[in-house]
Design a protein around this motif. Structure first.
Motif, PDB file in Angstrom:
ATOM      1  N   UNK A  35       5.546  -6.246   2.254  1.00  0.00           N
ATOM      2  CA  UNK A  35       5.182  -5.779   2.883  1.00  0.00           C
ATOM      3  C   UNK A  35       6.396  -4.639   3.553  1.00  0.00           C
ATOM      4  N   UNK A  36       6.935  -4.872   3.636  1.00  0.00           N
ATOM      5  CA  UNK A  36       7.814  -3.949   4.032  1.00  0.00           C
ATOM      6  C   UNK A  36       9.163  -3.084   3.439  1.00  0.00           C
ATOM      7  N   UNK A  37       9.128  -3.221   2.053  1.00  0.00           N
ATOM      8  CA  UNK A  37       9.753  -2.750   0.863  1.00  0.00           C
ATOM      9  C   UNK A  37       8.209  -1.642   1.020  1.00  0.00           C
ATOM     10  N   UNK A  38       7.296  -2.023   1.337  1.00  0.00           N
ATOM     11  CA  UNK A  38       6.067  -0.560   0.409  1.00  0.00           C
ATOM     12  C   UNK A  38       6.709   0.301   2.271  1.00  0.00           C
ATOM     13  N   UNK A  39       7.133  -0.068   2.815  1.00  0.00           N
ATOM     14  CA  UNK A  39       7.046   1.013   4.683  1.00  0.00           C
ATOM     15  C   UNK A  39       8.139   1.853   4.455  1.00  0.00           C
ATOM     16  N   UNK A  40       9.178   1.001   3.560  1.00  0.00           N
ATOM     17  CA  UNK A  40      10.617   1.602   3.326  1.00  0.00           C
ATOM     18  C   UNK A  40      10.010   2.907   2.330  1.00  0.00           C
ATOM     19  N   UNK A  41       8.915   3.247   1.954  1.00  0.00           N
ATOM     20  CA  UNK A  41       8.595   4.286   1.189  1.00  0.00           C
ATOM     21  C   UNK A  41       7.316   4.692   1.750  1.00  0.00           C
TER      22      UNK A  41
ATOM     23  N   UNK B 258       6.336   4.857  -6.240  1.00  0.00           N
ATOM     24  CA  UNK B 258       7.670   4.720  -5.603  1.00  0.00           C
ATOM     25  C   UNK B 258       7.486   3.557  -4.618  1.00  0.00           C
ATOM     26  N   UNK B 259       6.366   3.386  -3.803  1.00  0.00           N
ATOM     27  CA  UNK B 259       6.296   2.329  -3.051  1.00  0.00           C
ATOM     28  C   UNK B 259       5.969   0.883  -3.722  1.00  0.00           C
ATOM     29  N   UNK B 260       4.941   1.166  -4.854  1.00  0.00           N
ATOM     30  CA  UNK B 260       4.451   0.673  -5.353  1.00  0.00           C
ATOM     31  C   UNK B 260       6.323  -0.166  -7.149  1.00  0.00           C
ATOM     32  N   UNK B 261       6.513   0.222  -7.449  1.00  0.00           N
ATOM     33  CA  UNK B 261       7.272  -0.092  -7.992  1.00  0.00           C
ATOM     34  C   UNK B 261       8.575  -0.900  -7.193  1.00  0.00           C
ATOM     35  N   UNK B 262       8.695  -0.192  -6.020  1.00  0.00           N
ATOM     36  CA  UNK B 262       9.729  -0.986  -5.158  1.00  0.00           C
ATOM     37  C   UNK B 262       9.796  -2.472  -5.158  1.00  0.00           C
TER      38      UNK B 262
ATOM     39  N   UNK C  24      -1.621   0.939   0.442  1.00  0.00           N
ATOM     40  CA  UNK C  24      -2.382   2.598   0.251  1.00  0.00           C
ATOM     41  C   UNK C  24      -1.701   3.356   1.075  1.00  0.00           C
ATOM     42  N   UNK C  25      -2.236   4.628   1.400  1.00  0.00           N
ATOM     43  CA  UNK C  25      -1.409   6.260   1.807  1.00  0.00           C
ATOM     44  C   UNK C  25      -2.417   6.657   2.629  1.00  0.00           C
TER      45      UNK C  25
END
Length: 329
Positions: free
Chosen positions: A143-149, A260-264, A246-247
């Motif tokens: 979840x934190x990885x997605x927030x970074x993007x 980018x968030x998906x791949x991260x 989501x966005x």
């Protein structure tokens, strides 16, 4: 190192890492153009690899290209380069999705470089996962990885997970009833034993289909288009661990951030020892996509449904050679 010092062979290595990214039906809908005079590497979408029936607005195409963009950032960091990215730099050219200039690495690039080892180990797994739960700290990290993007990853509860799985089955029925959608899927898959030889460097080969499901499953069955008598059966997990990416909005820029968030998230999951797959079927039908959102969570627009767990990593799918996707301008 300035951008003008980044030579063509270095760019080729970066692009070679970038194209390990996932994309819808492994269509690999990206092109890269390097401009030596300016030092800009352009990421362009390839309309000839678009899914006109199931991705008419090219949302999934943007996600796949953006996943490749994230891999490019990871590779640049691992090679000791910073990557300054501009999304949609030319409003008059909708297929120019991003421009990248390389230079001195920033502090955050160390975290990106740490994901490099997962680039070629990340594969979509269409196999059953075990019942072992994913530890909460790992899920929190994703979840934190997605927030970074600039995106949000949420974990649906048991009730909403069942609702999403029901929507997956509805989407499969939609495709079964739509000849154009079936033909589109069949065009990007290759049959197994007994099929005519069709060597290709894109699409989904039979080795990556995974087993047929003996019951409901959250993975797409690419083998329906090319039945394989050697393909076995398996029972998939009854309660899969899903995650919704989501966005807040649903513009082209949001799609690029989501990719980018998906791949991260996928690379971090791989580094954490998890197997992953993606479930996009209900997102391909406008009448179903809105219902994928969790009514109890303010997520905005769901861009991808992920499946996480412990199990086989999945087979590698082919990739087009760098010489085919990289042009020196």
């Amino acid at each position: 190192m300035t951008s003008t010092q980044v030579v063509a062979d270095t760019v080729a290595r970066l692009v070679g890492d970038a194209v390990t990214a996932p994309s819808m039906h492994n269509a690999q809908p990206w092109r890269f153009v390097f401009r030596p005079d300016s030092g800009v590497l352009e990421l362009r979408g390839d309309p000839e690899r678009a899914m006109e029936r199931t991705d008419p607005d090219h949302r999934a195409l943007h996600l796949g290209c953006a996943a490749a963009l994230f891999n490019l950032r990871v590779s640049a960091a691992w090679h000791g380069l910073g990557a300054r990215v501009g999304l949609l730099p030319d409003g008059s050219d909708p297929w120019l999705l991003a421009g990248v200039v390389f230079g001195t690495p920033a502090g955050e690039d160390r975290e990106l470089a740490a994901l490099h080892g997962a680039l070629r180990r990340r594969h979509t797994s269409r196999h059953p996962f075990t019942d072992e739960p994913v530890p909460a700290p790992l899920l929190d990290g994703l979840c934190a990885a997605a927030r970074l993007e600039g995106c949000r990853l949420t974990l649906p509860d048991r009730w909403h997970t069942e609702a999403v799985l029901s929507l997956v089955r509805d989407a499969e029925h939609h495709e079964e009833m739509d000849p154009s959608a079936r033909a589109e899927t069949a065009a990007w898959t290759t049959g197994g034993r007994g099929a005519a030889p069709a060597p290709r460097d894109d699409g989904i080969p039979a080795a990556a289909f995974g087993p047929r499901s003996a019951g409901p499953a959250s993975v797409r069955d690419f083998g329906r288009a090319h039945p394989d008598p050697d393909r076995g059966w398996a029972v998939f997990e009854e309660h899969p661990q899903l995650a919704l990416l989501g966005t807040a909005d649903d513009t082209a820029a949001d799609w690029l951030r989501a990719g980018q968030a998906l791949e991260r998230v996928l690379l971090q999951a791989t580094a954490d020892g998890l197997a992953t797959s993606m479930t996009s079927q209900p997102l391909e039908w406008p009448e179903l996509r809105w219902a994928v959102r969790d009514p109890l969570v303010s997520l905005g627009h769901v861009q991808m449904v992920l499946r996480l767990g412990y199990g086989p990593a999945g087979a590698a799918t082919p990739r087009r050679p760098v010489t085919e996707v990289l042009e020196l301008g």
